[in-house]
Design an enzyme around this catalytic site. Structure first.
Site, PDB file in Angstrom:
ATOM      1  N   ASN A   9      32.877  40.968  40.683  1.00 45.72           N
ATOM      2  CA  ASN A   9      34.171  41.567  41.022  1.00 45.72           C
ATOM      3  C   ASN A   9      34.371  42.729  40.049  1.00 45.72           C
ATOM      4  O   ASN A   9      34.671  42.510  38.883  1.00 45.72           O
ATOM      5  CB  ASN A   9      35.273  40.513  40.867  1.00 45.72           C
ATOM      6  CG  ASN A   9      36.665  41.101  41.017  1.00 45.72           C
ATOM      7  OD1 ASN A   9      36.820  42.246  41.454  1.00 45.72           O
ATOM      8  ND2 ASN A   9      37.678  40.329  40.665  1.00 45.72           N
ATOM      9  N   TRP A  10      34.179  43.921  40.561  1.00 46.01           N
ATOM     10  CA  TRP A  10      34.252  45.093  39.682  1.00 46.01           C
ATOM     11  C   TRP A  10      35.691  45.512  39.366  1.00 46.01           C
ATOM     12  O   TRP A  10      35.901  46.396  38.551  1.00 46.01           O
ATOM     13  CB  TRP A  10      33.501  46.271  40.332  1.00 46.01           C
ATOM     14  CG  TRP A  10      32.019  46.192  40.144  1.00 46.01           C
ATOM     15  CD1 TRP A  10      31.329  45.238  39.462  1.00 46.01           C
ATOM     16  CD2 TRP A  10      31.044  47.123  40.633  1.00 46.01           C
ATOM     17  NE1 TRP A  10      29.989  45.512  39.497  1.00 46.01           N
ATOM     18  CE2 TRP A  10      29.783  46.650  40.204  1.00 46.01           C
ATOM     19  CE3 TRP A  10      31.103  48.297  41.403  1.00 46.01           C
ATOM     20  CZ2 TRP A  10      28.595  47.332  40.511  1.00 46.01           C
ATOM     21  CZ3 TRP A  10      29.927  48.954  41.705  1.00 46.01           C
ATOM     22  CH2 TRP A  10      28.682  48.482  41.265  1.00 46.01           C
ATOM     23  N   LYS A  11      36.648  44.933  40.037  1.00 45.82           N
ATOM     24  CA  LYS A  11      38.051  45.307  39.828  1.00 45.82           C
ATOM     25  C   LYS A  11      38.187  46.837  39.925  1.00 45.82           C
ATOM     26  O   LYS A  11      37.538  47.439  40.765  1.00 45.82           O
ATOM     27  CB  LYS A  11      38.554  44.744  38.491  1.00 45.82           C
ATOM     28  CG  LYS A  11      38.247  43.239  38.375  1.00 45.82           C
ATOM     29  CD  LYS A  11      38.927  42.533  37.264  1.00 45.82           C
ATOM     30  CE  LYS A  11      38.548  41.056  37.313  1.00 45.82           C
ATOM     31  NZ  LYS A  11      39.250  40.257  36.345  1.00 45.82           N
ATOM     32  N   HIS A  95      43.072  37.055  44.906  1.00 52.04           N
ATOM     33  CA  HIS A  95      42.710  37.023  43.484  1.00 52.04           C
ATOM     34  C   HIS A  95      43.998  36.921  42.659  1.00 52.04           C
ATOM     35  O   HIS A  95      45.026  37.483  43.042  1.00 52.04           O
ATOM     36  CB  HIS A  95      41.928  38.291  43.127  1.00 52.04           C
ATOM     37  CG  HIS A  95      41.367  38.244  41.743  1.00 52.04           C
ATOM     38  ND1 HIS A  95      42.134  38.503  40.636  1.00 52.04           N
ATOM     39  CD2 HIS A  95      40.124  37.938  41.281  1.00 52.04           C
ATOM     40  CE1 HIS A  95      41.375  38.363  39.545  1.00 52.04           C
ATOM     41  NE2 HIS A  95      40.149  38.022  39.912  1.00 52.04           N
ATOM     42  N   GLU A  97      44.995  38.393  40.117  1.00 49.01           N
ATOM     43  CA  GLU A  97      45.610  39.689  39.765  1.00 49.01           C
ATOM     44  C   GLU A  97      46.412  40.248  40.939  1.00 49.01           C
ATOM     45  O   GLU A  97      47.438  40.900  40.744  1.00 49.01           O
ATOM     46  CB  GLU A  97      44.516  40.673  39.296  1.00 49.01           C
ATOM     47  CG  GLU A  97      44.039  40.310  37.897  1.00 49.01           C
ATOM     48  CD  GLU A  97      42.620  40.718  37.561  1.00 49.01           C
ATOM     49  OE1 GLU A  97      42.047  41.584  38.250  1.00 49.01           O
ATOM     50  OE2 GLU A  97      42.063  40.145  36.605  1.00 49.01           O
ATOM     51  N   GLU A 167      39.368  29.950  40.132  1.00 51.96           N
ATOM     52  CA  GLU A 167      39.436  30.805  38.951  1.00 51.96           C
ATOM     53  C   GLU A 167      40.694  30.474  38.147  1.00 51.96           C
ATOM     54  O   GLU A 167      41.788  30.981  38.448  1.00 51.96           O
ATOM     55  CB  GLU A 167      39.493  32.277  39.357  1.00 51.96           C
ATOM     56  CG  GLU A 167      38.263  32.774  40.081  1.00 51.96           C
ATOM     57  CD  GLU A 167      38.107  34.278  39.935  1.00 51.96           C
ATOM     58  OE1 GLU A 167      37.060  34.703  39.469  1.00 51.96           O
ATOM     59  OE2 GLU A 167      39.058  35.017  40.253  1.00 51.96           O
ATOM     60  N   GLY A 173      38.921  37.002  32.095  1.00 51.24           N
ATOM     61  CA  GLY A 173      38.923  38.135  31.167  1.00 51.24           C
ATOM     62  C   GLY A 173      39.303  37.776  29.747  1.00 51.24           C
ATOM     63  O   GLY A 173      39.590  38.644  28.934  1.00 51.24           O
ATOM     64  N   SER A 213      35.365  34.282  32.962  1.00 53.10           N
ATOM     65  CA  SER A 213      34.489  34.490  31.797  1.00 53.10           C
ATOM     66  C   SER A 213      33.082  33.916  31.959  1.00 53.10           C
ATOM     67  O   SER A 213      32.497  33.408  31.012  1.00 53.10           O
ATOM     68  CB  SER A 213      35.156  33.950  30.526  1.00 53.10           C
ATOM     69  OG  SER A 213      36.366  34.659  30.279  1.00 53.10           O
ATOM     70  N   GLY A 234      33.630  38.728  36.702  1.00 52.76           N
ATOM     71  CA  GLY A 234      34.331  39.998  36.489  1.00 52.76           C
ATOM     72  C   GLY A 234      33.598  40.839  35.454  1.00 52.76           C
ATOM     73  O   GLY A 234      32.645  41.546  35.747  1.00 52.76           O
ATOM     74  N   GLY A 235      34.022  40.720  34.203  1.00 57.27           N
ATOM     75  CA  GLY A 235      33.510  41.546  33.105  1.00 57.27           C
ATOM     76  C   GLY A 235      31.993  41.648  33.062  1.00 57.27           C
ATOM     77  O   GLY A 235      31.446  42.751  32.950  1.00 57.27           O
TER      78      GLY A 235
END
Ligand code: PGA
Length: 263
Positions: A9-11, A95, A97, A167, A173, A213, A234-235
């Protein structure tokens, strides 16, 4: 055979050029694996270019959100038809966010899930509790509400086309991964909800990913758990080195993957 998905997930990161370069490098380094599906959920602006770059590779390209209407006066939104037009058949839905920063409700998420199914887009439904909810002992009830409302009115035939990602918000994150046992426990709760709503066979077969994470150091432990069928990253999906390590990780025979994969 146990199938699994490693999804990135590149956001709100990367340019078109960077996405093309990433896909080129990732593809060049992939170790083939018949059990694994690779999905990169990228910003809308690079959906088309990334889908083109990923052609003839095992990498699939998805979006991170979509609107539930086919078209209309919804300034700034992207419809399921547009996703398909840009070459994508996958999207994240709900998601945390989106829920927290953009006010998406369970009702919106339900509409989006139904729209994705209607347009043959595979939705990855994201669910998970906040730290406060976890500490207040509400894990079960939060997951129950999120899963049941998102899947309200979705038939058993259709639900099999959905992937769920658990999640926990406190692990996103933050560098704090849920322990493999805690993650697996939440996945079991989700399977129980699915079993009650649908049936045991379906609940057993649904793919449930863990996100929060995930990195090359914790993937093996997570993937060894019986109810974890992959990761939403993500990261660690932004850096081609770490994402390559994640997708090239080889699940062990002792963790339920049979002998096509080196043990
Ligand atoms: P993270 O993000 O891997 O950076 O924790 C996961 C996600 O938000 O999907």
């Amino acid at each position: 055979m146990k199938k699994y998905i490693i999804a990135g997930n590149w956001k709100m990161h990367k340019t078109i050029k960077e996405s093309e370069e990433f896909i080129f490098q990732l593809n060049a380094r992939l170790i083939s694996n018949p059990y694994r599906q690779i999905l990169l959920c990228v910003p809308f602006t690079m959906l088309h270019a990334a889908s083109e770059a990923a052609q003839n590779s095992p990498i699939q390209i998805g979006a991170q959100n979509m609107h539930f209407e086919e078209k209309g006066a919804f300034t700034g939104e992207i419809s399921p038809v547009m996703l398909k037009d840009a070459g994508s058949n996958h999207t994240l839905i709900g998601h945390s966010e989106r829920r927290i920063l953009f006010g998406e409700t369970n009702e919106d998420i339900n509409k989006k899930i139904k729209a994705a199914l209607k347009f043959e887009i595979m939705p990855i439904l994201c669910v998970g509790e906040s730290l406060e909810e976890r500490e207040a002992g509400k894990l079960q009830s939060v997951l129950q509400t999120q899963v049941e409302k998102a899947l309200d009115g979705v038939s058993a035939t259709d639900v099999e086309k959905i992937v769920i990602a658990y999640e926990p918000i406190w692990a996103i994150g933050t560098g704090k991964t849920a322990s493999a046992q805690d993650a697996n426990y939440a996945h079991e709760i989700i399977r129980n909800i699915l079993e009650k709503k649908y049936n045991a066979e379906l609940a057993k077969n649904m793919l449930i990913l863990y996100g929060g994470s995930v990195n090359p150091d914790n993937i093996a432990q997570l993937m060894c758990m019986p109810d974890i069928n992959g990761a939403l990253v993500g990261g660690a999906s932004l850096d081609v080195e770490s994402f390559t390590k994640l997708v090239n990780f080889t699940p062990r025979k002792s963790c339920g993957f049979d002998d096509l994969i080196h043990s």
